[in-house]
Write an enzyme that holds these catalytic residues in place. Structure first.
Site, mmCIF file in Angstrom:
data_model
loop_
_atom_site.group_PDB
_atom_site.id
_atom_site.type_symbol
_atom_site.label_atom_id
_atom_site.label_comp_id
_atom_site.label_asym_id
_atom_site.label_seq_id
_atom_site.Cartn_x
_atom_site.Cartn_y
_atom_site.Cartn_z
ATOM 1 N N THR A 179 -0.712 4.456 0.179
ATOM 2 C CA THR A 179 -1.616 5.563 0.526
ATOM 3 C C THR A 179 -0.927 6.592 1.435
ATOM 4 O O THR A 179 -1.108 7.799 1.284
ATOM 5 C CB THR A 179 -2.884 5.007 1.204
ATOM 6 O OG1 THR A 179 -3.575 4.226 0.237
ATOM 7 C CG2 THR A 179 -3.815 6.103 1.691
ATOM 8 N N CYS A 227 0.847 -1.188 0.000
ATOM 9 C CA CYS A 227 0.000 0.000 0.000
ATOM 10 C C CYS A 227 0.888 1.246 0.000
ATOM 11 O O CYS A 227 1.898 1.280 0.699
ATOM 12 C CB CYS A 227 -0.849 -0.048 1.270
ATOM 13 S SG CYS A 227 -1.546 1.522 1.687
HETATM 14 P P1 5GP Z 1 -0.541 -6.817 4.210
HETATM 15 O O1 5GP Z 1 -0.993 -8.029 4.956
HETATM 16 O O2 5GP Z 1 0.092 -7.163 2.893
HETATM 17 O O3 5GP Z 1 0.354 -5.933 5.032
HETATM 18 O O4 5GP Z 1 -1.837 -5.926 3.932
HETATM 19 C C1 5GP Z 1 -2.907 -6.431 3.163
HETATM 20 C C2 5GP Z 1 -3.944 -5.366 3.046
HETATM 21 O O5 5GP Z 1 -3.446 -4.197 2.360
HETATM 22 C C3 5GP Z 1 -5.152 -5.743 2.220
HETATM 23 O O6 5GP Z 1 -6.028 -6.624 2.881
HETATM 24 C C4 5GP Z 1 -5.759 -4.401 1.880
HETATM 25 O O7 5GP Z 1 -6.583 -3.907 2.892
HETATM 26 C C5 5GP Z 1 -4.533 -3.499 1.783
HETATM 27 N N1 5GP Z 1 -4.201 -3.206 0.374
HETATM 28 C C6 5GP Z 1 -4.050 -4.086 -0.628
HETATM 29 N N2 5GP Z 1 -3.709 -3.464 -1.759
HETATM 30 C C7 5GP Z 1 -3.672 -2.153 -1.487
HETATM 31 C C8 5GP Z 1 -3.382 -0.987 -2.275
HETATM 32 O O8 5GP Z 1 -3.047 -1.040 -3.446
HETATM 33 N N3 5GP Z 1 -3.485 0.205 -1.626
HETATM 34 C C9 5GP Z 1 -3.835 0.292 -0.309
HETATM 35 N N4 5GP Z 1 -3.949 1.509 0.228
HETATM 36 N N5 5GP Z 1 -4.071 -0.781 0.473
HETATM 37 C C10 5GP Z 1 -3.989 -1.983 -0.121
#
Ligand code: 5GP
Length: 352
Positions: free
Chosen positions: A197, A195
């Site tokens: 953001t 992400c």
């Molecule tokens: P991780 O377990 O990889 O740290 O986080 C997974 C979460 O990241 C996902 O369930 C979703 O909520 C968030 N996420 C996935 N893709 C994106 C993206 O492209 N942008 C943002 N802002 N959040 C994402």
């Protein structure tokens, strides 16, 4: 403009303090939870299982992942890009044999203003696959009035399903979504491993504080929280549960597994954010001119079956429970004291 001075914490800012305990071994810890959800018309729906959930990203929330998670009595949020036909093909398979298997159907808000197509597809899938107990309403920004109204609409349309809605990061919006009919609020903006953001929009909330605050708000209203994103290792999952998360959603830690759908390369498997240019090129005909991508693409090492990763995660959480004297996962947050730290890990040989 206003500044909030309270320090907000992330997983890396704390450790769990060990306490005297009667638990002799990790094997005596139960990670199963029994949840009761209030659904429409005063009814209650129950779910038993291990509250770890694979993310509804298109490379993670696959049917293959759901099958593997089911073996651990854990959940999988199936991504929204499967068609009703794709679901139909699965309907007579293992889905038909299990009825408490943590299958989560994901839907967005749809592009037409009535959301009619999203609703119709969901109704069709629910009819074909009665094993789906959970519906996840997933939008990047759960702060709009339109989203709150949408939660009410879906609650009315699916009165006995367990409704997950998000993402938000603050108390007042957690309460608003529960009052609108959500059973579980999906929390986290910006913590995800792919992400961007926080970089692109400067918006976010440190995940540990987000969990502590939103869980407090949700539990007061008989709701629950699903911590979404930011777990980089089993210890982070333990901290999320320790902070009060009822469910923990994981993307990146599963991205290199056999069950993940990322394209295989010489160096591993491709993993990209759902708001990355890669995802928007695939599903939305490119990045619209008025917006910027808020996700990135990486290649992660191949790690074999998700069973190995789940064993690490569940073993880590059991270990945390034994360190603080919690014989059940349910008791972990009650038994947890966090200490703030300047340095969490010794990384002299690298970060692995
Ligand atoms: P991780 O377990 O990889 O740290 O986080 C997974 C979460 O990241 C996902 O369930 C979703 O909520 C968030 N996420 C996935 N893709 C994106 C993206 O492209 N942008 C943002 N802002 N959040 C994402």
């Amino acid at each position: 403009m206003k500044i909030e001075d309270d320090i907000k914490l992330d997983f890396a800012d704390v450790l769990i303090r060990p306490k005297r305990s009667n638990l002799a071994t990790r094997s005596s810890v139960s990670l199963e939870r029994h949840f009761k959800f209030k659904v429409a018309k005063g009814q209650e729906v129950h779910w038993d299982g291990v509250p770890v959930m694979a993310s509804n990203m298109d490379t993670i929330g696959t049917f293959e992942m759901a099958g593997a998670m089911e073996k651990h009595r854990a959940l999988c949020a199936i991504h929204k890009y499967y068609t009703a036909d794709d679901w139909q093909k699965q309907a007579s398979g293992w889905f038909a044999r299990y009825h408490n298997c943590g299958l989560v159907y994901t839907m967005g808000m749809g592009s037409d203003s009535s959301n009619w197509s999203e609703l119709q597809k969901a109704q069709e899938v629910m009819r074909m696959v009665p094993a789906v107990q959970f519906i996840c309403l997933d939008v990047a920004n759960g702060y709009t009035e339109k989203f709150v109204r949408y939660v009410q609409t879906i609650r009315d349309a699916f009165p006995t399903h367990i409704l997950i809605a998000g993402n938000v990061v603050t108390r007042e919006m957690t309460e608003a979504l529960i009052l609108a009919g959500a059973n579980i609020v999906k929390i986290g903006i910006g913590p995800g491993s792919v992400c961007t953001t926080r970089k692109v929009a400067g918006v976010g909330y440190p995940q540990l504080s987000c969990i502590m605050e939103c869980a407090d708000a949700a539990h007061g209203l008989g709701g629950y929280v699903l911590s979404d994103g930011g777990c980089t290792c089993p210890g982070d999952v333990a901290k999320a549960f320790g902070a009060g998360a009822d469910f923990v959603m994981i993307g990146g830690m599963f991205a290199g597994t056999d069950e993940a759908a990322g394209e295989a390369t010489e160096d591993g498997k491709v993993f990209y954010g759902m708001s990355s240019a890669e995802a928007m090129n695939k599903y939305s005909g490119g990045v619209a001119t008025y917006r910027a991508a808020e996700g990135k693409s990486v290649v992660v090492p191949h790690v074999g079956s998700v069973d190995g990763v789940m064993q690490q995660i569940l073993g880590g959480v059991r270990s945390a429970c034994t360190y603080v004297g919690a014989s059940r996962l349910k008791d972990l947050s009650k038994c947890t004291t966090f200490i703030r730290v300047n340095r969490q890990l010794n990384t002299v040989w690298g970060n692995d």
